[in-house]
Design a protein around this motif. Structure first.
Motif, PDB file in Angstrom:
ATOM      1  N   ILE A  74      38.132  33.325  42.270  1.00 35.37           N
ATOM      2  CA  ILE A  74      39.330  32.542  41.930  1.00 35.37           C
ATOM      3  C   ILE A  74      39.070  31.637  40.734  1.00 35.37           C
ATOM      4  N   SER A  75      37.830  31.610  40.266  1.00 33.91           N
ATOM      5  CA  SER A  75      37.448  30.767  39.127  1.00 33.91           C
ATOM      6  C   SER A  75      37.396  31.528  37.812  1.00 33.91           C
ATOM      7  N   ILE A  76      37.612  32.827  37.856  1.00 32.05           N
ATOM      8  CA  ILE A  76      37.570  33.651  36.648  1.00 32.05           C
ATOM      9  C   ILE A  76      38.987  34.076  36.290  1.00 32.05           C
ATOM     10  N   PRO A  77      39.193  34.633  35.100  1.00 34.26           N
ATOM     11  CA  PRO A  77      40.538  35.107  34.756  1.00 34.26           C
ATOM     12  C   PRO A  77      41.048  36.123  35.787  1.00 34.26           C
ATOM     13  N   ALA A  78      42.311  35.982  36.151  1.00 36.67           N
ATOM     14  CA  ALA A  78      42.911  36.806  37.205  1.00 36.67           C
ATOM     15  C   ALA A  78      42.738  38.298  36.960  1.00 36.67           C
ATOM     16  N   GLU A  79      42.802  38.722  35.705  1.00 38.95           N
ATOM     17  CA  GLU A  79      42.707  40.157  35.416  1.00 38.95           C
ATOM     18  C   GLU A  79      41.309  40.718  35.645  1.00 38.95           C
ATOM     19  N   GLU A  80      40.318  39.851  35.840  1.00 41.10           N
ATOM     20  CA  GLU A  80      38.945  40.297  36.098  1.00 41.10           C
ATOM     21  C   GLU A  80      38.580  40.230  37.576  1.00 41.10           C
ATOM     22  N   ALA A  81      39.434  39.651  38.395  1.00 40.25           N
ATOM     23  CA  ALA A  81      39.116  39.426  39.804  1.00 40.25           C
ATOM     24  C   ALA A  81      38.993  40.733  40.577  1.00 40.25           C
ATOM     25  N   LEU A  82      38.034  40.753  41.504  1.00 35.69           N
ATOM     26  CA  LEU A  82      37.806  41.894  42.382  1.00 35.69           C
ATOM     27  C   LEU A  82      38.391  41.658  43.767  1.00 35.69           C
ATOM     28  N   LEU A  83      39.205  40.648  43.912  1.00 35.61           N
ATOM     29  CA  LEU A  83      39.785  40.266  45.193  1.00 35.61           C
ATOM     30  C   LEU A  83      40.827  41.275  45.657  1.00 35.61           C
ATOM     31  N   GLU A  84      40.915  41.432  46.962  1.00 37.82           N
ATOM     32  CA  GLU A  84      41.955  42.288  47.535  1.00 37.82           C
ATOM     33  C   GLU A  84      43.335  41.749  47.167  1.00 37.82           C
ATOM     34  N   ALA A  85      43.461  40.451  47.016  1.00 38.85           N
ATOM     35  CA  ALA A  85      44.738  39.856  46.629  1.00 38.85           C
ATOM     36  C   ALA A  85      45.250  40.460  45.316  1.00 38.85           C
ATOM     37  N   ARG A  86      44.357  40.704  44.388  1.00 35.00           N
ATOM     38  CA  ARG A  86      44.760  41.307  43.110  1.00 35.00           C
ATOM     39  C   ARG A  86      45.246  42.736  43.332  1.00 35.00           C
ATOM     40  N   ILE A  87      44.518  43.481  44.141  1.00 34.88           N
ATOM     41  CA  ILE A  87      44.878  44.880  44.401  1.00 34.88           C
ATOM     42  C   ILE A  87      46.247  44.974  45.072  1.00 34.88           C
ATOM     43  N   LEU A  88      46.544  43.981  45.921  1.00 35.16           N
ATOM     44  CA  LEU A  88      47.811  43.978  46.649  1.00 35.16           C
ATOM     45  C   LEU A  88      48.915  43.203  45.918  1.00 35.16           C
ATOM     46  N   VAL A  90      49.205  40.137  44.659  1.00 33.66           N
ATOM     47  CA  VAL A  90      49.501  38.716  44.850  1.00 33.66           C
ATOM     48  C   VAL A  90      49.617  38.101  43.462  1.00 33.66           C
ATOM     49  N   ARG A  91      50.559  37.233  43.312  1.00 32.57           N
ATOM     50  CA  ARG A  91      50.777  36.595  42.010  1.00 32.57           C
ATOM     51  C   ARG A  91      49.663  35.574  41.732  1.00 32.57           C
ATOM     52  N   PRO A  92      49.003  35.695  40.572  1.00 36.60           N
ATOM     53  CA  PRO A  92      47.981  34.700  40.219  1.00 36.60           C
ATOM     54  C   PRO A  92      48.638  33.346  39.936  1.00 36.60           C
ATOM     55  N   PRO A  93      47.896  32.283  39.978  1.00 36.62           N
ATOM     56  CA  PRO A  93      46.464  32.194  40.251  1.00 36.62           C
ATOM     57  C   PRO A  93      46.188  32.428  41.739  1.00 36.62           C
ATOM     58  N   TYR A  94      45.128  33.195  42.012  1.00 34.65           N
ATOM     59  CA  TYR A  94      44.798  33.597  43.377  1.00 34.65           C
ATOM     60  C   TYR A  94      44.377  32.414  44.240  1.00 34.65           C
TER      61      TYR A  94
END
Length: 184
Positions: A74-88, A90-94
């Motif tokens: 959650i501390s890196i740019p949203a487009e680089e995140a490996l979080l499931e939230a990104r895959i699903l 979820v609107r950044p910021p995560y």
């Protein structure tokens, strides 16, 4: 570290960039936890809830560094995140999603049992998660409980088993399903 993808995370034994003494160092989330690398975004009570939740969902998630993983991501740019939230999607910021989820878990846990989730006995944590997964917690105010369950369980699975070492622990030989080929 820029442009990391999930496959690179796995092949790199789960190493991510953490700040240690002002320098960027590649560590696994578990190594970052073991070395006491300071969290960048999560507050101590938020990390404690994530660790308790992760451990309840997937044994060894705490040791594998679930809170360090989420904090780093959650501390890196949203487009680089490996979080499931990104895959699903979820609107950044995560961080907003995770804080809302943690808040809903702790508020509801305190209303039901008088204690934050991390302070509940293991049986009560399992019961809480089962009710959350089924969307059966009265007074829940936050992202939908079943969605929170899916996201955090997926993150915990990724941290514990989403690396070559994780595959090895399961006795599964790592074989990339998509092997790059050269085309001349």
């Amino acid at each position: 570290m820029h442009g990391i993808e999930r496959r690179a995370f796995m092949q790199g034994a789960g190493a991510l960039a953490f700040m240690v003494g002002g320098a960027e160092v590649l560590l696994t989330p578990g190594e970052a936890r073991a070395q006491g690398v300071p969290l960048r975004s999560l507050k101590p009570d938020e990390a404690e809830t994530i660790e308790a939740l992760g451990e309840t969902l997937v044994p060894d998630a705490r040791k594998a560094g679930i809170a360090n993983f989420i904090d780093q991501q959650i501390s890196i740019p949203a487009e680089e995140a490996l979080l499931e939230a990104r895959i699903l999607n979820v609107r950044p910021p995560y961080a907003n999603f995770y804080r809302a989820a943690i808040g809903a878990i702790d508020r509801t846990s305190a209303a039901r049992g008088g204690k934050r989730f991390a302070l509940l006995e293991a049986a009560a944590q399992h019961e809480f998660i089962d009710l959350m997964r089924q969307n059966k917690i009265e007074g829940w105010q936050g992202p939908p409980g079943p969605f929170v369950y899916l996201v955090l369980r997926s993150d915990a699975v990724d941290v514990v088993y989403g690396t070559m070492a994780g595959y090895e622990a399961l006795g599964i030989p790592y074989m990339p399903h998509i092997a790059p080929t050269k085309r001349w």
